[in-house]
Enzyme design. Sequence first.
Site, mmCIF file in Angstrom:
data_model
loop_
_atom_site.group_PDB
_atom_site.id
_atom_site.type_symbol
_atom_site.label_atom_id
_atom_site.label_comp_id
_atom_site.label_asym_id
_atom_site.label_seq_id
_atom_site.Cartn_x
_atom_site.Cartn_y
_atom_site.Cartn_z
ATOM 1 C CE1 TYR A 142 -3.107 -2.908 0.103
ATOM 2 C CE2 TYR A 142 -3.712 -2.347 2.344
ATOM 3 C CZ TYR A 142 -3.883 -3.128 1.235
ATOM 4 O OH TYR A 142 -4.819 -4.131 1.250
ATOM 5 C CE LYS A 191 1.791 -17.852 -2.097
ATOM 6 N NZ LYS A 191 1.081 -19.121 -1.855
ATOM 7 C CG ASP A 223 -1.533 -20.267 0.026
ATOM 8 O OD1 ASP A 223 -0.754 -20.131 0.988
ATOM 9 O OD2 ASP A 223 -1.211 -20.851 -1.022
ATOM 10 C CG ASP A 247 -6.992 -4.478 4.110
ATOM 11 O OD1 ASP A 247 -8.023 -4.479 4.802
ATOM 12 O OD2 ASP A 247 -6.854 -3.737 3.112
ATOM 13 C CG ASP A 251 -11.945 -6.946 6.262
ATOM 14 O OD1 ASP A 251 -11.717 -6.393 7.364
ATOM 15 O OD2 ASP A 251 -12.101 -6.314 5.211
#
Length: 355
Positions: A142, A191, A223, A247, A251
């Site tokens: 970001y 990752k 994942d 992020d 959620d």
Amino acid sequence: MTKKVLVLPGDGIGPEIIAEAVKVLNLANKKYNLGLELVDGELGGAAIDKHGVPLADSTLALAREVDAVLLGAVGGPKWDTLAGHLRPERALLGIRKGLGLYANIRPAKLMEDLKDASPLRRETADKGFDLIIVRELTGGLYFGKSGRCQSENGETAFDTETYSVKEVRRIGKVAFDLARGRHGHVTSIDKANVIESSRLWREVIHRLAAQYPDVEVSDMLVDNAAMQLIRDPSQFDVIVTSNMFGDILSDEASQLTGSIGLLPSASLGEGRRGLYEPIHGSAPDIAGTGKANPIATILSAAMMLKMSFDLPLEAEEIESAVSAVLSKGWRTADIAAGGPSIGCEEMTGKILAEI
């Protein structure tokens, strides 16, 4: 001493839920003589309408002067066609960066009285879960270099993820310190099988772990983490991960509690000043209808009392009031599972009556 709080309602349901959280703070302020002083400001779309930018310099300057910031939500279709740097969401990145708030703390706990609202299978929900996601907040994709260029395939867009040892180490310390006061386990999510920044992330976390022999640390690919949160969230204690992964995963975890409208968050830096906000968005589809769930914002205010003002007992009373209301069966529409529900103001009224 006066404790100064900047209140930024924002957009959509932001003003509605902030108004309810302010009622709770005002009651706590009166009951315990906390010395809270609330000042208002604009952020996101509301700031664009007033100042022409999503985060005005004057607002950021004020945020640097106060002891804590309480935020509602930003964004909405009214501003969707603006250029990227003028979108309401840029205000969130700007104020976090401007205040040096690099650690986002997002607790996710399945309350006993809300197991029926969770999408988890009943046998999984019955095990319960109580986890914290520690999300790095001012680095990664970001904040990396981004843009557009021409390639052999035509117009091409790019975003770059960059992490330094310093950034990973400081967010790792937050996670390890939290784990020491909980169940002593950190899951670092990356990752590393594909991404070089994740490989550096894993190396730094492992070096840091040597300083915390009382804390168990394990690695998990993102994942697999998304799958494990659905399969058995009770296995997690403290999760630490990058900006983008945090992020998304936070959620996901929030929905497992029954509703994203239940979860608060704190964004912290080196000092005690923090920014507190519900993790949900501005929900423009229900703005102005009175249907919004104020609980996440009220619990964010409780986190503020605890983490920025060292008022754990006062924070616990607010949290206990929320639990008491839910245990009595009161529900907003998002957690009613199709049953009877009450609105935003009425839910706050029930909570105020318990304090």
